[in-house]
Design a protein around this motif. Sequence first.
Motif, PDB file in Angstrom:
ATOM      1  N   ASN A  98       0.801  -1.228   0.000  1.00  0.00           N
ATOM      2  CA  ASN A  98       0.000   0.000   0.000  1.00  0.00           C
ATOM      3  C   ASN A  98       0.837   1.284   0.000  1.00  0.00           C
ATOM      4  OD1 ASN A  98      -2.484  -1.524   0.191  1.00  0.00           O
ATOM      5  ND2 ASN A  98      -1.854  -1.939   2.289  1.00  0.00           N
ATOM      6  N   VAL A  99       1.946   1.265  -0.733  1.00  0.00           N
ATOM      7  CA  VAL A  99       2.822   2.434  -0.826  1.00  0.00           C
ATOM      8  C   VAL A  99       2.508   3.209  -2.102  1.00  0.00           C
ATOM      9  CG1 VAL A  99       5.232   3.165  -1.109  1.00  0.00           C
ATOM     10  CG2 VAL A  99       4.653   1.396   0.566  1.00  0.00           C
ATOM     11  N   LEU A 100       2.514   4.541  -2.009  1.00  0.00           N
ATOM     12  CA  LEU A 100       2.345   5.427  -3.160  1.00  0.00           C
ATOM     13  C   LEU A 100       3.650   6.184  -3.375  1.00  0.00           C
ATOM     14  CD1 LEU A 100      -1.128   6.990  -2.294  1.00  0.00           C
ATOM     15  CD2 LEU A 100      -0.659   5.204  -3.978  1.00  0.00           C
ATOM     16  N   ILE A 101       4.150   6.160  -4.596  1.00  0.00           N
ATOM     17  CA  ILE A 101       5.420   6.818  -4.923  1.00  0.00           C
ATOM     18  C   ILE A 101       5.174   7.840  -6.016  1.00  0.00           C
ATOM     19  CG2 ILE A 101       7.753   6.478  -5.802  1.00  0.00           C
ATOM     20  CD1 ILE A 101       7.688   3.674  -4.534  1.00  0.00           C
ATOM     21  N   GLY A 102       5.580   9.086  -5.772  1.00  0.00           N
ATOM     22  CA  GLY A 102       5.372  10.184  -6.708  1.00  0.00           C
ATOM     23  C   GLY A 102       6.317  10.166  -7.896  1.00  0.00           C
ATOM     24  N   VAL A 103       6.173  11.180  -8.734  1.00  0.00           N
ATOM     25  CA  VAL A 103       6.978  11.339  -9.953  1.00  0.00           C
ATOM     26  C   VAL A 103       8.447  11.573  -9.601  1.00  0.00           C
ATOM     27  CG1 VAL A 103       7.371  12.866 -11.940  1.00  0.00           C
ATOM     28  CG2 VAL A 103       5.054  12.293 -11.263  1.00  0.00           C
ATOM     29  N   ASN A 104       9.338  10.954 -10.370  1.00  0.00           N
ATOM     30  CA  ASN A 104      10.773  11.231 -10.335  1.00  0.00           C
ATOM     31  C   ASN A 104      11.406  10.957  -8.971  1.00  0.00           C
ATOM     32  OD1 ASN A 104      13.072  12.045 -11.811  1.00  0.00           O
ATOM     33  ND2 ASN A 104      13.036  14.024 -10.778  1.00  0.00           N
ATOM     34  N   CYS A 105      11.013   9.883  -8.329  1.00  0.00           N
ATOM     35  CA  CYS A 105      11.609   9.494  -7.050  1.00  0.00           C
ATOM     36  C   CYS A 105      12.727   8.483  -7.293  1.00  0.00           C
ATOM     37  CB  CYS A 105      10.557   8.878  -6.134  1.00  0.00           C
ATOM     38  SG  CYS A 105       9.370  10.080  -5.529  1.00  0.00           S
ATOM     39  N   SER A 106      13.658   8.414  -6.347  1.00  0.00           N
ATOM     40  CA  SER A 106      14.726   7.422  -6.466  1.00  0.00           C
ATOM     41  C   SER A 106      15.095   6.876  -5.095  1.00  0.00           C
ATOM     42  CB  SER A 106      15.950   8.017  -7.162  1.00  0.00           C
ATOM     43  OG  SER A 106      16.495   9.057  -6.405  1.00  0.00           O
ATOM     44  N   ASN A 141       9.763  13.860  -6.568  1.00  0.00           N
ATOM     45  CA  ASN A 141      11.185  14.225  -6.497  1.00  0.00           C
ATOM     46  C   ASN A 141      11.827  13.898  -5.153  1.00  0.00           C
ATOM     47  OD1 ASN A 141      11.262  15.466  -9.186  1.00  0.00           O
ATOM     48  ND2 ASN A 141       9.893  16.965  -8.252  1.00  0.00           N
ATOM     49  N   VAL A 142      11.447  12.789  -4.547  1.00  0.00           N
ATOM     50  CA  VAL A 142      12.024  12.353  -3.279  1.00  0.00           C
ATOM     51  C   VAL A 142      13.188  11.398  -3.567  1.00  0.00           C
ATOM     52  CG1 VAL A 142      11.589  10.974  -1.192  1.00  0.00           C
ATOM     53  CG2 VAL A 142       9.900  12.651  -1.964  1.00  0.00           C
ATOM     54  N   THR A 143      14.278  11.574  -2.824  1.00  0.00           N
ATOM     55  CA  THR A 143      15.433  10.680  -2.910  1.00  0.00           C
ATOM     56  C   THR A 143      15.631  10.037  -1.547  1.00  0.00           C
ATOM     57  OG1 THR A 143      16.487  12.061  -4.592  1.00  0.00           O
ATOM     58  CG2 THR A 143      17.911  10.537  -3.392  1.00  0.00           C
ATOM     59  N   ILE A 144      15.758   8.711  -1.537  1.00  0.00           N
ATOM     60  CA  ILE A 144      15.989   7.969  -0.296  1.00  0.00           C
ATOM     61  C   ILE A 144      17.346   7.289  -0.409  1.00  0.00           C
ATOM     62  CG2 ILE A 144      15.161   6.121   1.188  1.00  0.00           C
ATOM     63  CD1 ILE A 144      12.341   6.832   0.136  1.00  0.00           C
ATOM     64  N   LEU A 145      18.208   7.550   0.582  1.00  0.00           N
ATOM     65  CA  LEU A 145      19.575   7.040   0.550  1.00  0.00           C
ATOM     66  C   LEU A 145      19.752   5.806   1.430  1.00  0.00           C
ATOM     67  CD1 LEU A 145      21.481  10.454   0.613  1.00  0.00           C
ATOM     68  CD2 LEU A 145      20.767   9.076  -1.351  1.00  0.00           C
ATOM     69  N   LYS A 146      20.898   5.201   1.351  1.00  0.00           N
ATOM     70  CA  LYS A 146      21.188   3.916   1.992  1.00  0.00           C
ATOM     71  C   LYS A 146      20.921   3.921   3.495  1.00  0.00           C
ATOM     72  CE  LYS A 146      26.106   4.120   3.124  1.00  0.00           C
ATOM     73  NZ  LYS A 146      26.379   5.513   3.203  1.00  0.00           N
TER      74      LYS A 146
END
Length: 183
Positions: A98-106, A141-146
């Motif tokens: 049930n996760v929603l991910i927006g445009v241009n995320c990484s 435009n969210v970025t999630i790092l290690k």
Amino acid sequence: MKNFLFVTLRIWKYKFLSNCKKVLGNPAVYHPLLLKGNGKISFGKNVQIGVIDSPNYYSHYTYLEARNNESEINIGNNVSINNAFSAVAFSKITIEDNVLIGVNCSIIDNDGHSLQPDKRNDDQPKTASVTIEENVFLGDNVTILKGVTIGKNSVIGNGSIVTKSIPDNSIAAGNPARVIRNL
């Protein structure tokens, strides 16, 4: 005709260019999807890749790479991934249900390259798994790092760079992202 020329042919092209052999599940693909690497990529039930009435629909693609034999990208049930998403796993990336991910995320579970000049071309950068828990919403435009875990029911604001874990039921935003409110 427009859909066939500008979407369907691109979806086929990226499917042909994909080289990941360990793919489980069948997402609904509305946007080109490139699957790369020697690891495992798995999709749960009711996973949607791409959104027709959204930016980058005709120009971008979704990129998932499980780089090494042990690498994994696991996507749960009822996940909706908007256009121009990328995830690169050297170890493991988990996106729960049930996760929603927006445009241009990484999402990236590694440093990409070492900061030390003499080790910059090494094949094994530092890595730590990433987990996006149930019912999370990532804005555009969210970025999630290690090494990051985003807790259940949390929301990450547009343009955020998440460098540290976010607790359950939180709204976080910024660069670096910080909790700005509890739900």
